[in-house]
Enzyme design. Structure first.
Site, short mmCIF file in Angstrom:
data_model
loop_
_atom_site.label_atom_id
_atom_site.label_comp_id
_atom_site.label_asym_id
_atom_site.label_seq_id
_atom_site.Cartn_x
_atom_site.Cartn_y
_atom_site.Cartn_z
N ASP A 38 0.84 -1.19 0.00
CA ASP A 38 0.00 0.00 0.00
C ASP A 38 0.88 1.25 0.00
OD1 ASP A 38 -2.19 -1.63 0.12
OD2 ASP A 38 -2.66 -1.25 2.21
N LYS A 60 -3.87 2.58 -2.36
CA LYS A 60 -4.71 2.45 -1.17
C LYS A 60 -4.49 3.59 -0.18
CE LYS A 60 -6.99 -1.34 -2.10
NZ LYS A 60 -8.44 -1.32 -2.31
N MET A 169 -8.55 8.21 9.61
CA MET A 169 -9.08 8.63 8.30
C MET A 169 -10.17 9.69 8.46
SD MET A 169 -9.11 4.93 6.35
CE MET A 169 -9.38 3.89 7.79
#
Length: 239
Positions: A38, A60, A169
Site C-alpha cells: 500500500d 490504497k 481517516m
C-alpha cells in the site's frame, strides 16, 4: 484443491517509520520474492526486501489512485500459485481497517497458504508518540477506535457518550465529526488532538477544543492523521 510451495504473508508495517516494524515483519521482508504494498509513510521499508524482489505498488490511500481490490486479490493468488514468497504489506495492523478479509477469502478459495503478521496500529502508536495516554484510571476507563472515512454511517450518539475516541481517516471530515459530537452533547470545551505523520520526522500535532480546532487547522491538509478526543489530551502537558 491446488497445492503450491508459495505462501502469502499479510504483514503490518506499523505506523510509518521502518524502526517500528516487528522483528518478524523485518525478517519476512528480507525473504520476499514479490512485495505488494500500500501507500507507505516510510519509503525505507522498500529497502528491506532483496534487490531482485518484484515490487508492486497498489496505492490504497484516500483520494489517490489505487489498484482495484479484485486486481490485488488476483496478484496475490497469481504469484503464490507460481511458488513465490509474497509479502502483502499494509500500514499499521492488517486487521485494523486493513481490508484483509477479501484477500484472505481469495487466497483460501485458490488453495493458497497464507499467514497474517501483526503490526503496531497508528490508533495506538500515534497518541503514545504525541504523549497522550488513551487510558487513565480516573478520566478514561475505556476508549473506542473508529474510521471516519464515511462519517454518515457511524453511531455518533454512542460514540459521543464515550470518554475517549480515536478516529482514523478523519482529517477531511473533521467538520462533520465535530458537528456530530456536539449534536450529541459533547461539550465545545472537549479537548482534541490531531497527530499527522505520527512516528516520522514529519510528525506534527495540533491541540485544542472541539470549539476551536477548525480555526486552528484552517487551510491545513490533515492527512494522514489520527484524531484523539477526550480529557486524556490534557495529560500531554504532564508527559
Amino acid at each position: 484443491m491446488m497445492t503450491t510451495t508459495g505462501k502469502v504473508y499479510l504483514v503490518g508495517a506499523g505506523p510509518g517509520d521502518v524502526e517500528y516494524l516487528t522483528v518478524k515483519a523485518y525478517r519476512l521482508l528480507g525473504t520476499a520474492q514479490v512485495l505488494v504494498y500500500d501507500a507507505l509513510v516510510d519509503s525505507q521499508l522498500l529497502d528491506c526486501v532483496p534487490a531482485d524482489c518484484l515490487k508492486i505498488d497498489v496505492g490504497k490511500r484516500g483520494g489517490k489512485p489505487s489498484t482495484s481490490q479484485t486486481e490485488i486479490n488476483h496478484l496475490l493468488v497469481k504469484y503464490c500459485l507460481e511458488g513465490k514468497q509474497v509479502i502483502r504489506l499494509k500500514s499499521g495492523d492488517p486487521f485494523i481497517f486493513g481490508r484483509c478479509i477479501l484477500e484472505i477469502v481469495a487466497l483460501k478459495n485458490a488453495g493458497c497458504e497464507f499467514e497474517v503478521i501483526p503490526g503496531i496500529s497508528s490508533a495506538l502508536a500515534a497518541p503514545l508518540l504525541a504523549g497522550i495516554p488513551l487510558t487513565d484510571n480516573v478520566i478514561s476507563r475505556c476508549f473506542a477506535v473508529c474510521t471516519a472515512h464515511e462519517p454518515e454511517i457511524l453511531n455518533w450518539e454512542a460514540l459521543a457518550s464515550l470518554e475517549t475516541l480515536v478516529i482514523l481517516m478523519g482529517g477531511k471530515n473533521l467538520s462533520a465529526i465535530i458537528h456530530q459530537l456536539i449534536k450529541y452533547r459533547k461539550s465545545y470545551s472537549t479537548p482534541i488532538a490531531i497527530i499527522r505523520w505520527a512516528g516520522t520526522p514529519h510528525q506534527e500535532i495540533w491541540t485544542g477544543e472541539l470549539g476551536n480546532i477548525l480555526e486552528k487547522t484552517f487551510g491545513i491538509s490533515l492527512s494522514p492523521a489520527v484524531i484523539v478526543i477526550g480529557e486524556v489530551v490534557r495529560l500531554q502537558d504532564y508527559i
